[in-house]
Design an enzyme around this catalytic site. Structure first.
Site, PDB file in Angstrom:
ATOM      1  N   HIS A  58      36.645  39.950  24.469  1.00 47.46           N
ATOM      2  CA  HIS A  58      36.286  41.216  23.773  1.00 47.46           C
ATOM      3  C   HIS A  58      36.238  40.434  22.269  1.00 47.46           C
ATOM      4  O   HIS A  58      35.226  41.099  21.680  1.00 47.46           O
ATOM      5  CB  HIS A  58      37.762  42.142  23.512  1.00 47.46           C
ATOM      6  CG  HIS A  58      37.615  43.357  23.125  1.00 47.46           C
ATOM      7  ND1 HIS A  58      37.572  43.686  22.162  1.00 47.46           N
ATOM      8  CD2 HIS A  58      36.703  44.742  23.078  1.00 47.46           C
ATOM      9  CE1 HIS A  58      37.335  44.611  21.709  1.00 47.46           C
ATOM     10  NE2 HIS A  58      36.267  45.497  22.849  1.00 47.46           N
ATOM     11  N   LEU A 108      39.258  42.421  32.022  1.00 46.88           N
ATOM     12  CA  LEU A 108      40.085  42.447  33.338  1.00 46.88           C
ATOM     13  C   LEU A 108      39.331  43.452  33.978  1.00 46.88           C
ATOM     14  O   LEU A 108      39.392  43.737  34.796  1.00 46.88           O
ATOM     15  CB  LEU A 108      42.108  43.705  32.735  1.00 46.88           C
ATOM     16  CG  LEU A 108      42.718  43.191  34.110  1.00 46.88           C
ATOM     17  CD1 LEU A 108      42.558  42.283  34.655  1.00 46.88           C
ATOM     18  CD2 LEU A 108      44.217  44.059  33.033  1.00 46.88           C
TER      19      LEU A 108
END
Length: 121
Positions: free
Chosen positions: A10, A71
Site C-alpha cells: 500500500h 488483505l
C-alpha cells in the site's frame, strides 16, 4: 528471464513500511532462487507501480506478475490497481501484465497469527 515479479504494498509515510516491503521482496527472490523481483507502493513511496512495471520490463520481463500485499479485495484491488495495469498494458503491447489475488482469508496467514500469539503468551 522472461518473468518479472512486483511485490506491491500500500505504501506508508513510515520509513519502516518500505524497509519491510524490501525484506519481503528479498525473501521472495531468495525463495525463487533468482529472477526479477521488484517492489512497488501504491501510495506515498517510490517506486510506484508504473515505475516498477517499467523497471521489470527494462530488465527483460515479457510477463509481469503483480503480487498485492493487500488483505482485503477492496477498492485498490477492484479499481485502482486494475486501472494502472490497463494503462501499462496500453503503453507496453506485447508484455503480459497480470494481477495475482489479494492475500485474503488464507490458512497460511492463520499460521503466522498463531505464531504471534505464542510469542506473547
Amino acid at each position: 528471464m522472461d518473468r518479472g515479479i512486483i511485490i506491491l504494498g500500500h505504501g506508508s509515510k513510515a520509513p519502516e513500511a518500505l524497509e519491510t516491503l524490501k525484506k519481503i521482496a528479498e525473501m521472495v527472490r531468495v525463495s525463487l532462487g533468482d529472477g526479477i523481483v521488484e517492489i512497488a507502493s501504491l501510495q506515498f513511496n517510490k517506486p510506484d507501480l508504473p515505475e516498477a512495471i517499467q523497471t521489470v520490463i527494462a530488465k527483460g520481463a515479457r510477463k509481469v506478475i503483480i503480487i498485492p500485499l493487500f488483505l482485503y479485495n477492496g477498492i485498490h484491488m477492484q479499481e485502482d490497481i486494475p486501472a494502472v495495469i490497463a494503462e501499462q498494458k496500453d503503453k507496453n503491447p506485447g508484455v503480459e501484465i497480470v494481477l495475482a489475488k489479494n492475500l485474503g482469508a488464507d490458512d497460511r496467514i492463520v499460521g503466522v497469527l498463531l505464531d504471534r500469539i505464542k510469542e506473547v503468551s
